[in-house]
Every structure is written in structure tokens, then in C-alpha cells.
Design a protein around this motif. Sequence first.
Motif, PDB file in Angstrom:
ATOM      1  N   ILE A  45       0.763  -1.233   0.003  1.00 19.87           N
ATOM      2  CA  ILE A  45       0.100   0.112   0.061  1.00 19.87           C
ATOM      3  C   ILE A  45       0.752   1.229  -0.156  1.00 19.87           C
ATOM      4  CG2 ILE A  45      -1.646   1.183   1.237  1.00 19.87           C
ATOM      5  CD1 ILE A  45      -2.878  -1.360   2.386  1.00 19.87           C
ATOM      6  N   LEU A  46       0.749   2.076  -0.943  1.00 22.09           N
ATOM      7  CA  LEU A  46       1.331   3.159  -1.021  1.00 22.09           C
ATOM      8  C   LEU A  46       0.787   4.343  -0.116  1.00 22.09           C
ATOM      9  CD1 LEU A  46       1.639   3.585  -4.917  1.00 22.09           C
ATOM     10  CD2 LEU A  46       3.508   2.631  -3.367  1.00 22.09           C
ATOM     11  N   THR A  47       1.648   5.236   0.312  1.00 21.99           N
ATOM     12  CA  THR A  47       1.295   6.455   0.920  1.00 21.99           C
ATOM     13  C   THR A  47       0.123   7.450   0.121  1.00 21.99           C
ATOM     14  OG1 THR A  47       2.924   7.929   0.353  1.00 21.99           O
ATOM     15  CG2 THR A  47       3.225   6.351   2.492  1.00 21.99           C
ATOM     16  N   THR A  48      -0.694   8.181   0.731  1.00 21.73           N
ATOM     17  CA  THR A  48      -1.383   9.017   0.205  1.00 21.73           C
ATOM     18  C   THR A  48      -0.501  10.046  -0.659  1.00 21.73           C
ATOM     19  OG1 THR A  48      -3.120   8.650   1.599  1.00 21.73           O
ATOM     20  CG2 THR A  48      -3.350  10.898   0.449  1.00 21.73           C
ATOM     21  N   ALA A  49       0.327  10.684   0.071  1.00 24.01           N
ATOM     22  CA  ALA A  49       1.202  11.567  -0.653  1.00 24.01           C
ATOM     23  C   ALA A  49       2.032  11.036  -1.943  1.00 24.01           C
ATOM     24  CB  ALA A  49       2.398  12.236   0.283  1.00 24.01           C
ATOM     25  N   GLN A  50       2.397   9.616  -1.850  1.00 23.88           N
ATOM     26  CA  GLN A  50       2.969   9.147  -3.113  1.00 23.88           C
ATOM     27  C   GLN A  50       2.005   8.960  -4.262  1.00 23.88           C
ATOM     28  OE1 GLN A  50       6.476   7.508  -3.234  1.00 23.88           O
ATOM     29  NE2 GLN A  50       5.538   7.987  -5.429  1.00 23.88           N
ATOM     30  N   ILE A  51       0.783   8.555  -3.713  1.00 23.01           N
ATOM     31  CA  ILE A  51      -0.350   8.294  -4.855  1.00 23.01           C
ATOM     32  C   ILE A  51      -0.483   9.836  -5.584  1.00 23.01           C
ATOM     33  CG2 ILE A  51      -2.630   7.970  -5.370  1.00 23.01           C
ATOM     34  CD1 ILE A  51      -2.491   5.713  -3.178  1.00 23.01           C
ATOM     35  N   LYS A  52      -0.704  10.662  -4.742  1.00 23.20           N
ATOM     36  CA  LYS A  52      -0.639  12.331  -5.446  1.00 23.20           C
ATOM     37  C   LYS A  52       0.446  12.545  -6.198  1.00 23.20           C
ATOM     38  CE  LYS A  52      -3.817  14.153  -1.905  1.00 23.20           C
ATOM     39  NZ  LYS A  52      -3.801  15.200  -0.938  1.00 23.20           N
ATOM     40  N   LEU A  53       1.620  12.360  -5.779  1.00 25.81           N
ATOM     41  CA  LEU A  53       2.955  12.505  -6.718  1.00 25.81           C
ATOM     42  C   LEU A  53       2.910  11.778  -7.957  1.00 25.81           C
ATOM     43  CD1 LEU A  53       5.421  13.606  -6.815  1.00 25.81           C
ATOM     44  CD2 LEU A  53       6.497  11.806  -5.415  1.00 25.81           C
ATOM     45  N   ASN A  54       2.487  10.492  -7.722  1.00 26.42           N
ATOM     46  CA  ASN A  54       2.420   9.599  -9.017  1.00 26.42           C
ATOM     47  C   ASN A  54       1.607  10.116 -10.142  1.00 26.42           C
ATOM     48  OD1 ASN A  54       4.180   8.012  -7.952  1.00 26.42           O
ATOM     49  ND2 ASN A  54       2.668   6.141  -7.183  1.00 26.42           N
ATOM     50  N   LEU A  55       0.385  10.655  -9.676  1.00 27.80           N
ATOM     51  CA  LEU A  55      -0.640  11.115 -10.613  1.00 27.80           C
ATOM     52  C   LEU A  55      -0.436  12.366 -11.254  1.00 27.80           C
ATOM     53  CD1 LEU A  55      -3.705   9.159  -9.068  1.00 27.80           C
ATOM     54  CD2 LEU A  55      -1.838   8.239 -10.504  1.00 27.80           C
ATOM     55  N   LYS A  56      -0.302  13.282 -10.051  1.00 25.73           N
ATOM     56  CA  LYS A  56      -0.168  14.757 -10.454  1.00 25.73           C
ATOM     57  C   LYS A  56      -0.788  15.350 -11.677  1.00 25.73           C
ATOM     58  CE  LYS A  56       3.861  17.813  -9.500  1.00 25.73           C
ATOM     59  NZ  LYS A  56       3.039  18.464  -8.207  1.00 25.73           N
ATOM     60  N   PRO A  57      -1.910  15.644 -11.575  1.00 25.49           N
ATOM     61  CA  PRO A  57      -2.656  16.100 -12.757  1.00 25.49           C
ATOM     62  C   PRO A  57      -2.193  17.632 -12.840  1.00 25.49           C
ATOM     63  CG  PRO A  57      -4.200  15.957 -10.817  1.00 25.49           C
ATOM     64  CD  PRO A  57      -2.922  15.239 -10.472  1.00 25.49           C
ATOM     65  N   ALA A  58      -2.429  18.194 -14.214  1.00 27.38           N
ATOM     66  CA  ALA A  58      -2.232  19.655 -14.548  1.00 27.38           C
ATOM     67  C   ALA A  58      -3.272  20.089 -15.411  1.00 27.38           C
ATOM     68  CB  ALA A  58      -0.622  19.676 -15.151  1.00 27.38           C
ATOM     69  N   LEU A  59      -3.402  21.409 -14.938  1.00 26.77           N
ATOM     70  CA  LEU A  59      -4.599  22.173 -15.794  1.00 26.77           C
ATOM     71  C   LEU A  59      -3.862  22.501 -17.204  1.00 26.77           C
ATOM     72  CD1 LEU A  59      -6.551  24.209 -13.504  1.00 26.77           C
ATOM     73  CD2 LEU A  59      -7.582  22.683 -15.187  1.00 26.77           C
ATOM     74  N   SER A  60      -4.565  22.111 -18.258  1.00 19.90           N
ATOM     75  CA  SER A  60      -4.176  22.652 -19.525  1.00 19.90           C
ATOM     76  C   SER A  60      -4.850  23.675 -20.120  1.00 19.90           C
ATOM     77  CB  SER A  60      -3.822  21.482 -20.654  1.00 19.90           C
ATOM     78  OG  SER A  60      -3.561  21.819 -21.850  1.00 19.90           O
ATOM     79  N   THR A  61      -4.467  24.693 -20.872  1.00 11.92           N
ATOM     80  CA  THR A  61      -5.370  25.685 -21.373  1.00 11.92           C
ATOM     81  C   THR A  61      -5.201  25.813 -22.907  1.00 11.92           C
ATOM     82  OG1 THR A  61      -3.466  27.499 -21.108  1.00 11.92           O
ATOM     83  CG2 THR A  61      -4.854  27.142 -19.528  1.00 11.92           C
ATOM     84  N   LYS A  62      -4.512  24.767 -23.505  1.00  9.84           N
ATOM     85  CA  LYS A  62      -4.320  24.800 -25.011  1.00  9.84           C
ATOM     86  C   LYS A  62      -5.581  24.671 -25.693  1.00  9.84           C
ATOM     87  CE  LYS A  62      -2.247  21.825 -28.823  1.00  9.84           C
ATOM     88  NZ  LYS A  62      -1.722  20.673 -28.859  1.00  9.84           N
TER      89      LYS A  62
END
Length: 571
Positions: A45-62
Motif C-alpha cells: 500500500i502506497l502512502t497518500t502523498a506518493q499516490i498524489k505525486l504519481n498521478l499529479k494532474p495539471a490544468l492545460s489551457t491549450k
Amino acid sequence: MKHIWQKIIIGLLFFFLVIGGIAYHERHNIRRFFLVNQVHRSAHILTTAQIKLNLKPALSTKNTTTTNQLSATYRRKLANLSVGITHAKVIVNPYKTSPLTGLILVKTSQATQVTMRVLGDSPQTTITKKIPGYTKQHQVGILGLYANRTNHVQLTFTTKSGTKITKTYFLRTGKASARIGTNTVKTSHPTQMALGTGNTKLTFAVSSQGITYGLDAQGKVRWYSTNYISHVFKQLANGHLLILTKINPNDHHYNALQETDYYGRVYRQYNFNGLFPSKTNHKKLVTNTVIHHDAIELPDHNLLLTVSDGGADYVEDTMIELDRQTGKIKKVIDLKRILPKSAYTKYHGTTRSDGKLDWFHQNSMYYDKRTGTLIVSGRNQDMIFAINCKTTKLKWILAANQKLPTRYQKYLLKPTTKHYKFNAGQHAVMLLQPDKAKKNQLQLQYYDNNVVVTRGNQSVSKKYSAGTIVSINQLKKTVTKTWSYGKSRGTYDFTNIVGSSYAVGKGNTLINFGYADSGKRSEFVEVNRKTKYVVFDVNRTNFPSWDWTYRAQRMSLFPKHTHFSLKNINQ
């Protein structure tokens, strides 16, 4: 001592990375380090912080920028038009990704209200929409055109005094995408179908990986997107669409979650990296699709997404809550923290080419806003369960009593129906008429694939698939079968994977036998639940591999309280 100092250094690096307190290129390098050296809360089981880091979404305005640029062009065209309905500007596919849409710009000398009518091949396939309000400058969005023909679109302009004038405009469209395949109508009784006011509701075939499109009552394509879409095609509370698509058209993975509409205007886009360690070599990073099967809107309008956690061992067993405005992850729900450890450490039901374990395979979820209950479906555990969405505590489990530790059996729903057949490999959980139900009495609808993976009745497995409704008493923890359709169709429409079953109105249910004939055919059937009379039946064939229909959904082209506007998209 050396080992302790290594842990301290890793912890400090991880802290700085998460809070973003160092330069971009350093964060990027350290992120790669933590993708290779995953931080675990406990074994598996990964830590919650690790999962957030793994996925790390980013807003795109293109794409939102492109939308605004096109809208600005059409505003200028409207401003430069001469007054009069004969001077209108007609545009097909105004936002470049929805070929069966149009835009008519026109000025009138008096303020008028417009009624739009796309003439169909029959009265039941003629699409009508009255546009609210009176104005002199009209920007009329057109939906529901036919492919490969000159469409006749009538606009009726009505003054406040009641004077009417009608003008027909002609919109020429090209051939539809060959990837849609062949849709053959076997049965159609439009007057008994749930088509909505003005016949604005289409049957949308949501792609597993490819082209999503909408059919009218005669089985003709009246909408499709050239964007490749995978699994997620949902209507949001504001009338927009939520789709899972590709960041770039040539990508192999679907890592762009996009808020769009039928015209192809993009309001928001969240990009996911999907760079995760491989099972065989944790130092090797391989791109994966992050969001896989479902996404829903929560009451506060944030998004709950089914995801893989980014680890090297397991896939499709985690959910994240995404802040709609910022694109940041607000909450992580890891199913390995809720269900038995043996379910994932001793799973042998299926295998994957990448070696990772798809022990749960979450394929749908439904949020009951009255009680804060989240209902979850997992194909590979043959299980539907409910949790308190805030605390993640289990409330009940709908599954056969096999391979479950003793401490979990208290959550099992007890059948009151004689010879009750439990769900197996099921999809598409949703409540039927939740607003009219009692808090503790649920009418749960789902698609029972009837393929036993981990638990269930092997003697009937793979004999048929069925749209199913059960009644659940949450206080007594009982379940009663109330309706099912599909057994009579036998192996002809058996669906090993994918599928859906949703109530659509008029007492009808729309069922998608999405993987019939081992994925060579998808069949959409609208059936009356009381009479079991089939009012609509379409066979889809000749589509590319992996592009079978994941879900069939009856949705309106013109959701309530929405109308076309050339205003800039708020980014």
C-alpha cells in the motif's frame, strides 16, 4: 544508523517535492526518483502523498485557448453581418471536432425568439429546440445533423407580438468516420421510445477506445466526435460533457480528462502524466493510462475518478477526488485499505501482459447524495459494495459468500429471492429513481455480465448476460431481485466484458450487450420493464478491434438550462 539517515534524507526530499519548494528541473528529477523509489504506507500500500505525486494532474489551457479564438472569429462575423435572415452565415463543424454540428449567425431588425428544427427522415427523427429569450443578434447552435448529405435546418423567428417568419438553411456534411462501423436496426418503435421533448435524446454508443457517436430512433448517426474517447462520456450538472481522451491525437494512452460539449468547445482539461514503474523493472518508467473506466460529479461539483495508483504492482483499484477549479487531488480512496488483504495478495483470476495485478478492476461507481453513500463495482471480485464516502467505512457488500474473511461477512447482503443469482463480472451500477426512494431502501440497477471471476455460480456463468434491478434494504441488509432481462437471449448476447443497463424513461431500460460474439458485435436494446417488449434494437458490427461499445446511454443534445453562446470560456 546508515539506514536511518537514508530514510531521513528520502523523507526530506519527498517533503520538498510535495510542497513544491524547489526549482522545476530539480522537482522533475526528484519526481522521477520517487517514481522509481515508491514510498509505502505498509506492504503493498502506497502512502497518500506518493499516490498524489504519481498521478499529479495539471490544468492545460491549450484547447480552451483554441475555443476562445474560434468564438472570437464568429463574434466578428456576426458583428459584420447585414441585417436580414437571407444574409445569415452558416458554418458546419464550427469547433473542428464535431462534424455533425453547425452554427448559424443571423441578424434581425426586431428582437425575435428562434425555434430550430433539423428536418429528419421522419417526424420522430426531426429534432426541435426552442431557444429562450429575444434578441436581434442570433448565434444558433445546430445539433443533430445527418452525415454525408445536405441537411435542411429551419429557423422560425417569432417577435414578441407573435409574428413569425421561417427560413430554411442548408448545411452540407461529409461522410461519418468509418470507425463507427455498421448500425443495423432490427426493431424500432419510436412512439414507445424515450426520446425526450423535440426528439432531442439520442442513443450514445460510448467507445471503449475510439469513436463515440449518437443514434436517432431509426439508427442513423446524428452526432459523433473525432476525438478518440475511452470509457468516460458523462453529462455534468451544467450541461457540459466530461470525456476521457488523448492529450495528443497520436498518443497511445488516454490521459486527458476534458470538460467539453457537443460542439467541441473545451472548458477545462486536466492532463495526467501516467509515467509509472514497470512490474519487472521498477527503475524503468512506462507510460500508462491513469483514469480508466469511470468518472462522476460530486454534489460540490468536484470530480471522483477511477484511477490506477501509479505503483509497480496493482492497477485499477483506487479513486481520487479532483478539485474542479484547480486540478489538484483533494482525496485518495485506496480500495486496498478497505477490502481484505487476501483479495489482492492471493488473486489469480486474470493476468495482464505487463504483469501487474488487476485484482479489483473497478468499472463504475455511483454517489447517493441523500446519504453520502458511494456504491462501487469491481468486475474481478464479482462485487458491488457501498461505503461512507467521507469516512470510507464499509456499509454493505453485494457478492456471493466465497473467499471472504469472517470479519467481512457481516457486511454481506442476504438474498430474500429464492435461488438468487449473484452478480458476476458486473458493470454500470446506478440507483433507479434515487430521489423518490426511502433512504434505507435502494433500487440498484446494473449490468450483470454473468462471468464468474472470483466468486459466484459457476454452473450458469457465461450462459447469458442481463440488465438487472435489485431492491436493497440497508437496515436489514437484504437484497431482492426485482427485474432482469437478457436470460432469454442466451449466449447470443453474452458479454464477457463491458456492458451497461440504464433506465431511460417511459418504464424502459436501455441495455448494451457491448462485447457480443467475443467483441465482434455490440447490441443496443431498449425494453419495457413491465411487458419486456423490445421497442428498439440495433446491432453494431464492422468496427475496429478494441472499439466495442463500453456503454449505451440515452442523453439529450440540449440539456436543461443550456444554450449556445459565443462568449469566452472561463479558464
